[in-house]
Design a protein around this motif. Sequence first.
Motif, PDB file in Angstrom:
ATOM      1  N   GLU A   1       0.013  11.836   9.602  1.00  0.00           N
ATOM      2  CA  GLU A   1      -0.594  10.523   9.383  1.00  0.00           C
ATOM      3  C   GLU A   1      -1.051  10.360   7.939  1.00  0.00           C
ATOM      4  O   GLU A   1      -0.914   9.299   7.342  1.00  0.00           O
ATOM      5  N   TYR A   2      -1.602  11.419   7.377  1.00  0.00           N
ATOM      6  CA  TYR A   2      -2.066  11.347   5.998  1.00  0.00           C
ATOM      7  C   TYR A   2      -0.899  11.196   5.035  1.00  0.00           C
ATOM      8  O   TYR A   2      -0.990  10.496   4.032  1.00  0.00           O
ATOM      9  N   ARG A   3       0.199  11.862   5.344  1.00  0.00           N
ATOM     10  CA  ARG A   3       1.364  11.771   4.469  1.00  0.00           C
ATOM     11  C   ARG A   3       1.900  10.340   4.441  1.00  0.00           C
ATOM     12  O   ARG A   3       2.284   9.814   3.399  1.00  0.00           O
ATOM     13  N   LEU A   4       1.926   9.711   5.614  1.00  0.00           N
ATOM     14  CA  LEU A   4       2.406   8.332   5.682  1.00  0.00           C
ATOM     15  C   LEU A   4       1.414   7.362   5.049  1.00  0.00           C
ATOM     16  O   LEU A   4       1.798   6.334   4.502  1.00  0.00           O
ATOM     17  N   LEU A   5       0.118   7.715   5.126  1.00  0.00           N
ATOM     18  CA  LEU A   5      -0.903   6.848   4.559  1.00  0.00           C
ATOM     19  C   LEU A   5      -0.927   6.929   3.034  1.00  0.00           C
ATOM     20  O   LEU A   5      -0.985   5.915   2.344  1.00  0.00           O
ATOM     21  N   PHE A   6      -0.874   8.159   2.514  1.00  0.00           N
ATOM     22  CA  PHE A   6      -1.011   8.352   1.078  1.00  0.00           C
ATOM     23  C   PHE A   6       0.321   8.526   0.357  1.00  0.00           C
ATOM     24  O   PHE A   6       0.369   8.414  -0.870  1.00  0.00           O
ATOM     25  N   GLY A   7       1.390   8.801   1.085  1.00  0.00           N
ATOM     26  CA  GLY A   7       2.697   8.988   0.460  1.00  0.00           C
ATOM     27  C   GLY A   7       3.106   7.855  -0.455  1.00  0.00           C
ATOM     28  O   GLY A   7       3.512   8.091  -1.610  1.00  0.00           O
ATOM     29  N   PRO A   8       3.015   6.597   0.000  1.00  0.00           N
ATOM     30  CA  PRO A   8       3.386   5.480  -0.883  1.00  0.00           C
ATOM     31  C   PRO A   8       2.536   5.416  -2.148  1.00  0.00           C
ATOM     32  O   PRO A   8       3.022   5.013  -3.212  1.00  0.00           O
ATOM     33  N   LYS A   9       1.282   5.850  -2.047  1.00  0.00           N
ATOM     34  CA  LYS A   9       0.407   5.829  -3.219  1.00  0.00           C
ATOM     35  C   LYS A   9       0.818   6.914  -4.208  1.00  0.00           C
ATOM     36  O   LYS A   9       0.832   6.689  -5.424  1.00  0.00           O
ATOM     37  N   TRP A  10       1.144   8.103  -3.686  1.00  0.00           N
ATOM     38  CA  TRP A  10       1.614   9.163  -4.574  1.00  0.00           C
ATOM     39  C   TRP A  10       2.950   8.778  -5.205  1.00  0.00           C
ATOM     40  O   TRP A  10       3.215   9.116  -6.353  1.00  0.00           O
ATOM     41  N   ALA A  11       3.770   8.045  -4.417  1.00  0.00           N
ATOM     42  CA  ALA A  11       5.063   7.604  -4.948  1.00  0.00           C
ATOM     43  C   ALA A  11       4.859   6.693  -6.154  1.00  0.00           C
ATOM     44  O   ALA A  11       5.628   6.729  -7.117  1.00  0.00           O
ATOM     45  N   GLN A  12       3.811   5.878  -6.107  1.00  0.00           N
ATOM     46  CA  GLN A  12       3.523   4.999  -7.236  1.00  0.00           C
ATOM     47  C   GLN A  12       3.163   5.790  -8.484  1.00  0.00           C
ATOM     48  O   GLN A  12       3.550   5.425  -9.596  1.00  0.00           O
ATOM     49  N   LEU A  13       2.419   6.896  -8.303  1.00  0.00           N
ATOM     50  CA  LEU A  13       2.114   7.753  -9.441  1.00  0.00           C
ATOM     51  C   LEU A  13       3.392   8.329 -10.046  1.00  0.00           C
ATOM     52  O   LEU A  13       3.463   8.599 -11.242  1.00  0.00           O
ATOM     53  N   ALA A  14       4.406   8.509  -9.190  1.00  0.00           N
ATOM     54  CA  ALA A  14       5.677   9.071  -9.647  1.00  0.00           C
ATOM     55  C   ALA A  14       6.609   8.010 -10.197  1.00  0.00           C
ATOM     56  O   ALA A  14       7.744   8.307 -10.578  1.00  0.00           O
ATOM     57  N   GLY A  15       6.147   6.744 -10.208  1.00  0.00           N
ATOM     58  CA  GLY A  15       6.964   5.668 -10.759  1.00  0.00           C
ATOM     59  C   GLY A  15       7.803   4.940  -9.742  1.00  0.00           C
ATOM     60  O   GLY A  15       8.721   4.191 -10.097  1.00  0.00           O
ATOM     61  N   MET A  16       7.493   5.116  -8.454  1.00  0.00           N
ATOM     62  CA  MET A  16       8.238   4.465  -7.381  1.00  0.00           C
ATOM     63  C   MET A  16       7.352   3.401  -6.732  1.00  0.00           C
ATOM     64  O   MET A  16       6.165   3.609  -6.522  1.00  0.00           O
ATOM     65  N   THR A  17       7.910   2.245  -6.412  1.00  0.00           N
ATOM     66  CA  THR A  17       7.127   1.211  -5.749  1.00  0.00           C
ATOM     67  C   THR A  17       6.992   1.539  -4.263  1.00  0.00           C
ATOM     68  O   THR A  17       7.754   2.341  -3.716  1.00  0.00           O
ATOM     69  N   LYS A  18       6.018   0.911  -3.616  1.00  0.00           N
ATOM     70  CA  LYS A  18       5.844   1.100  -2.182  1.00  0.00           C
ATOM     71  C   LYS A  18       7.091   0.662  -1.418  1.00  0.00           C
ATOM     72  O   LYS A  18       7.512   1.314  -0.455  1.00  0.00           O
ATOM     73  N   GLU A  19       7.675  -0.422  -1.873  1.00  0.00           N
ATOM     74  CA  GLU A  19       8.875  -0.941  -1.222  1.00  0.00           C
ATOM     75  C   GLU A  19      10.016   0.070  -1.300  1.00  0.00           C
ATOM     76  O   GLU A  19      10.733   0.301  -0.312  1.00  0.00           O
ATOM     77  N   GLU A  20      10.177   0.687  -2.461  1.00  0.00           N
ATOM     78  CA  GLU A  20      11.221   1.698  -2.634  1.00  0.00           C
ATOM     79  C   GLU A  20      10.958   2.913  -1.746  1.00  0.00           C
ATOM     80  O   GLU A  20      11.882   3.493  -1.162  1.00  0.00           O
ATOM     81  N   PHE A  21       9.701   3.289  -1.636  1.00  0.00           N
ATOM     82  CA  PHE A  21       9.328   4.439  -0.801  1.00  0.00           C
ATOM     83  C   PHE A  21       9.729   4.201   0.649  1.00  0.00           C
ATOM     84  O   PHE A  21      10.393   5.033   1.276  1.00  0.00           O
TER      85      PHE A  21
END
Length: 323
Positions: free
Chosen positions: A26-46
Amino acid sequence: MIIDCSNTLPEFLFESPEEMDPKNTEYRLLFGPKWAQLAGMTKEEFFKKTESQSVAKVMNDVYSKLQDKFSMENFLNMLHESDVVYHAIHNMDYGRDGNDPPVDHDYIGVILTKYPNRFIGYAGFNPHKGTESLKTVRRAITEQGYKAVVIPPYEHGLKADDRRYYPLYALCDEFDIPIWIHSSINYFRETSVFLDHPSNLEAPLMDFKNLKIIAGHGGWPWIPDMIAMLLKYENLYVDTSAFRPRYIAEPNTGWDMFMYYANTLIQDKIVFGSDWLTMGMPIKDVIKEIEEWPLKDSVREKFYWKNANKIFKLGLQKPTLTK
């Protein structure tokens, strides 16, 4: 000048999904999109990637990019640019299996030695591991440069007033060091949402008169109860970590009472904690949003560093301006 009381090292977050406890899905799905943004990926792309690939595969790609971006040198530069003079390293001891060995504190101990006066080490304790965990924490405090202790009750499946934590509280009382306790909502399916309620801090505060507790994540969504505790107990403090500052200052998000009293009755009880890495939000952006809070200048100074300076006995003094 800022002291961040709630955080970790980038590499602790950016572990491979195979190493992550299954309960953390659950935490991975909750915070994954946010970490993806730090990596230069948008939430939509994630989320689009997760439609054709497993979450584990997508997260592996994210972690790989983040590991390159957050080298120790880059990490320290980010902190320097944001005037963060001390940054917390929460070395949590997770899990509910007493047969597992205590978490290793040696690795962080080396970092604390290599980068003196840069990090605040929080030694993780696990009550299921009993005396062995307590010995590990004692060594971290007396020999390895740690300045605090950290526990996540929801991870242990115990309330903060469970007597299995009491040997740790006695140790913190003995050495006069603060303990950070998760005191907010948790997202584990099999764990009660009320397990981390701020009221569970009351018995330890009453039983250990000199015990200093930092209630992590502000006590949300039980802010009125948190405020009542802060008003009553001298050695209780609170941070607002893991919540985006702009929403904390926004009416009807549950933080209204915190913002109302921050300038007055609890101004000496609030400390800056960001968990910016967990939120996937650059530290400079977190600070920028806090600058919009309606705090008095004197209170903002207490929140950013003065209160924490006192709690951790860091001996910092405000730099004097030179012409």
